[in-house]
Design a protein around this motif. Sequence first.
Motif, PDB file in Angstrom:
ATOM      1  N   ARG A 104     -15.719 -49.052  -8.132  1.00 44.57           N
ATOM      2  CA  ARG A 104     -15.103 -47.784  -8.554  1.00 44.57           C
ATOM      3  C   ARG A 104     -13.750 -48.046  -9.216  1.00 44.57           C
ATOM      4  O   ARG A 104     -13.436 -47.474 -10.254  1.00 44.57           O
ATOM      5  CB  ARG A 104     -14.969 -46.863  -7.341  1.00 44.57           C
ATOM      6  CG  ARG A 104     -14.815 -45.415  -7.695  1.00 44.57           C
ATOM      7  CD  ARG A 104     -14.963 -44.491  -6.487  1.00 44.57           C
ATOM      8  NE  ARG A 104     -14.043 -44.794  -5.413  1.00 44.57           N
ATOM      9  CZ  ARG A 104     -14.402 -45.187  -4.193  1.00 44.57           C
ATOM     10  NH1 ARG A 104     -15.676 -45.312  -3.883  1.00 44.57           N
ATOM     11  NH2 ARG A 104     -13.506 -45.440  -3.264  1.00 44.57           N
ATOM     12  N   LYS A 105     -12.964 -48.941  -8.630  1.00 47.56           N
ATOM     13  CA  LYS A 105     -11.654 -49.281  -9.193  1.00 47.56           C
ATOM     14  C   LYS A 105     -11.803 -49.910 -10.573  1.00 47.56           C
ATOM     15  O   LYS A 105     -11.067 -49.562 -11.506  1.00 47.56           O
ATOM     16  CB  LYS A 105     -10.909 -50.235  -8.251  1.00 47.56           C
ATOM     17  CG  LYS A 105      -9.521 -50.585  -8.732  1.00 47.56           C
ATOM     18  CD  LYS A 105      -8.800 -51.464  -7.734  1.00 47.56           C
ATOM     19  CE  LYS A 105      -7.393 -51.765  -8.214  1.00 47.56           C
ATOM     20  NZ  LYS A 105      -6.665 -52.602  -7.258  1.00 47.56           N
ATOM     21  N   VAL A 118     -16.361 -40.528 -11.753  1.00 48.04           N
ATOM     22  CA  VAL A 118     -17.019 -41.752 -11.308  1.00 48.04           C
ATOM     23  C   VAL A 118     -17.538 -41.521  -9.893  1.00 48.04           C
ATOM     24  O   VAL A 118     -16.757 -41.246  -8.980  1.00 48.04           O
ATOM     25  CB  VAL A 118     -16.018 -42.939 -11.313  1.00 48.04           C
ATOM     26  CG1 VAL A 118     -16.700 -44.207 -10.823  1.00 48.04           C
ATOM     27  CG2 VAL A 118     -15.412 -43.130 -12.694  1.00 48.04           C
ATOM     28  N   ILE A 119     -18.861 -41.608  -9.729  1.00 54.82           N
ATOM     29  CA  ILE A 119     -19.481 -41.451  -8.404  1.00 54.82           C
ATOM     30  C   ILE A 119     -20.072 -42.805  -8.042  1.00 54.82           C
ATOM     31  O   ILE A 119     -21.121 -43.197  -8.546  1.00 54.82           O
ATOM     32  CB  ILE A 119     -20.561 -40.348  -8.402  1.00 54.82           C
ATOM     33  CG1 ILE A 119     -19.989 -39.038  -8.950  1.00 54.82           C
ATOM     34  CG2 ILE A 119     -21.118 -40.164  -6.995  1.00 54.82           C
ATOM     35  CD1 ILE A 119     -21.029 -37.938  -9.139  1.00 54.82           C
ATOM     36  N   GLU A 120     -19.354 -43.520  -7.185  1.00 55.92           N
ATOM     37  CA  GLU A 120     -19.683 -44.904  -6.833  1.00 55.92           C
ATOM     38  C   GLU A 120     -19.176 -45.169  -5.421  1.00 55.92           C
ATOM     39  O   GLU A 120     -18.020 -44.876  -5.129  1.00 55.92           O
ATOM     40  CB  GLU A 120     -19.012 -45.848  -7.842  1.00 55.92           C
ATOM     41  CG  GLU A 120     -18.914 -47.296  -7.438  1.00 55.92           C
ATOM     42  CD  GLU A 120     -20.254 -48.010  -7.341  1.00 55.92           C
ATOM     43  OE1 GLU A 120     -20.563 -48.515  -6.243  1.00 55.92           O
ATOM     44  OE2 GLU A 120     -20.991 -48.046  -8.343  1.00 55.92           O
ATOM     45  N   ASP A 121     -20.042 -45.722  -4.556  1.00 60.25           N
ATOM     46  CA  ASP A 121     -19.633 -45.920  -3.162  1.00 60.25           C
ATOM     47  C   ASP A 121     -18.821 -47.188  -2.926  1.00 60.25           C
ATOM     48  O   ASP A 121     -18.060 -47.254  -1.972  1.00 60.25           O
ATOM     49  CB  ASP A 121     -20.851 -45.894  -2.232  1.00 60.25           C
ATOM     50  CG  ASP A 121     -21.819 -47.029  -2.500  1.00 60.25           C
ATOM     51  OD1 ASP A 121     -22.132 -47.263  -3.679  1.00 60.25           O
ATOM     52  OD2 ASP A 121     -22.272 -47.670  -1.539  1.00 60.25           O
ATOM     53  N   ASP A 175     -23.615 -43.986  -9.780  1.00 60.11           N
ATOM     54  CA  ASP A 175     -24.356 -45.053  -9.119  1.00 60.11           C
ATOM     55  C   ASP A 175     -25.653 -44.466  -8.559  1.00 60.11           C
ATOM     56  O   ASP A 175     -25.746 -43.264  -8.319  1.00 60.11           O
ATOM     57  CB  ASP A 175     -23.496 -45.638  -7.990  1.00 60.11           C
ATOM     58  CG  ASP A 175     -24.105 -46.877  -7.348  1.00 60.11           C
ATOM     59  OD1 ASP A 175     -25.011 -47.492  -7.949  1.00 60.11           O
ATOM     60  OD2 ASP A 175     -23.666 -47.233  -6.245  1.00 60.11           O
ATOM     61  N   GLU A 221     -12.696 -39.526  -8.924  1.00 56.23           N
ATOM     62  CA  GLU A 221     -13.590 -40.399  -8.168  1.00 56.23           C
ATOM     63  C   GLU A 221     -14.250 -39.682  -6.997  1.00 56.23           C
ATOM     64  O   GLU A 221     -13.644 -38.810  -6.384  1.00 56.23           O
ATOM     65  CB  GLU A 221     -12.806 -41.568  -7.565  1.00 56.23           C
ATOM     66  CG  GLU A 221     -12.004 -42.374  -8.525  1.00 56.23           C
ATOM     67  CD  GLU A 221     -11.147 -43.398  -7.797  1.00 56.23           C
ATOM     68  OE1 GLU A 221     -11.630 -44.007  -6.810  1.00 56.23           O
ATOM     69  OE2 GLU A 221      -9.992 -43.580  -8.201  1.00 56.23           O
ATOM     70  N   SER A 222     -15.474 -40.129  -6.720  1.00 51.14           N
ATOM     71  CA  SER A 222     -16.187 -39.703  -5.513  1.00 51.14           C
ATOM     72  C   SER A 222     -16.928 -40.918  -4.985  1.00 51.14           C
ATOM     73  O   SER A 222     -17.394 -41.752  -5.767  1.00 51.14           O
ATOM     74  CB  SER A 222     -17.173 -38.590  -5.842  1.00 51.14           C
ATOM     75  OG  SER A 222     -17.980 -38.316  -4.711  1.00 51.14           O
ATOM     76  N   ASP A 223     -17.056 -41.022  -3.660  1.00 48.41           N
ATOM     77  CA  ASP A 223     -17.736 -42.184  -3.097  1.00 48.41           C
ATOM     78  C   ASP A 223     -19.129 -41.882  -2.554  1.00 48.41           C
ATOM     79  O   ASP A 223     -19.749 -42.720  -1.919  1.00 48.41           O
ATOM     80  CB  ASP A 223     -16.873 -42.854  -2.025  1.00 48.41           C
ATOM     81  CG  ASP A 223     -16.643 -41.962  -0.811  1.00 48.41           C
ATOM     82  OD1 ASP A 223     -17.129 -40.807  -0.795  1.00 48.41           O
ATOM     83  OD2 ASP A 223     -15.963 -42.432   0.122  1.00 48.41           O
ATOM     84  N   PRO A 264     -15.755 -49.412  -3.336  1.00 50.65           N
ATOM     85  CA  PRO A 264     -14.378 -49.219  -3.826  1.00 50.65           C
ATOM     86  C   PRO A 264     -13.977 -50.164  -4.950  1.00 50.65           C
ATOM     87  O   PRO A 264     -13.317 -49.744  -5.910  1.00 50.65           O
ATOM     88  CB  PRO A 264     -13.508 -49.448  -2.585  1.00 50.65           C
ATOM     89  CG  PRO A 264     -14.420 -49.269  -1.426  1.00 50.65           C
ATOM     90  CD  PRO A 264     -15.796 -49.633  -1.884  1.00 50.65           C
ATOM     91  N   CYS A 290     -12.745 -47.185 -13.022  1.00 51.67           N
ATOM     92  CA  CYS A 290     -11.590 -46.317 -13.274  1.00 51.67           C
ATOM     93  C   CYS A 290     -10.562 -47.010 -14.160  1.00 51.67           C
ATOM     94  O   CYS A 290     -10.002 -46.391 -15.074  1.00 51.67           O
ATOM     95  CB  CYS A 290     -10.955 -45.871 -11.961  1.00 51.67           C
ATOM     96  SG  CYS A 290     -11.990 -44.706 -11.048  1.00 51.67           S
TER      97      CYS A 290
END
Length: 125
Positions: A15-16, A7-10, A53, A31-33, A12, A19
Amino acid sequence: MNKIILVIEDQPEIRKLICMTMDYDGFEVHESDNGDSGLKMIKALRPGVVLLDVMMPGSIDGFQVCERVRADPEIAHTPIVMLTARGQQSDILTGRRVGCDEYLTKPFSPLQLIEIVERLLEKGR
């Protein structure tokens, strides 16, 4: 079947949510932000599916991540789902042009996301 999801989403909280949605049936969720670290993680993890994203901080956005993945023969086959608030027709066309497999706009249905991920993983067996 490769059950690694990246999941690449800035944001949080989003992203949560993603996930938590994907945390079932033996999936391994990473995860990556931002796009820069996300691209490195795609190369390192070789995920079964990337949930990406479009608008993110850093030097590359989601469209550029997708373009770079498609241009790299080692990871070009990686299924990519754009998961973004950018739902204009021009954005969707850009997503297709850069090579995403699916384009989902936020807010998204968690069930729809699960169905798309499972279908892409089945295709990639």
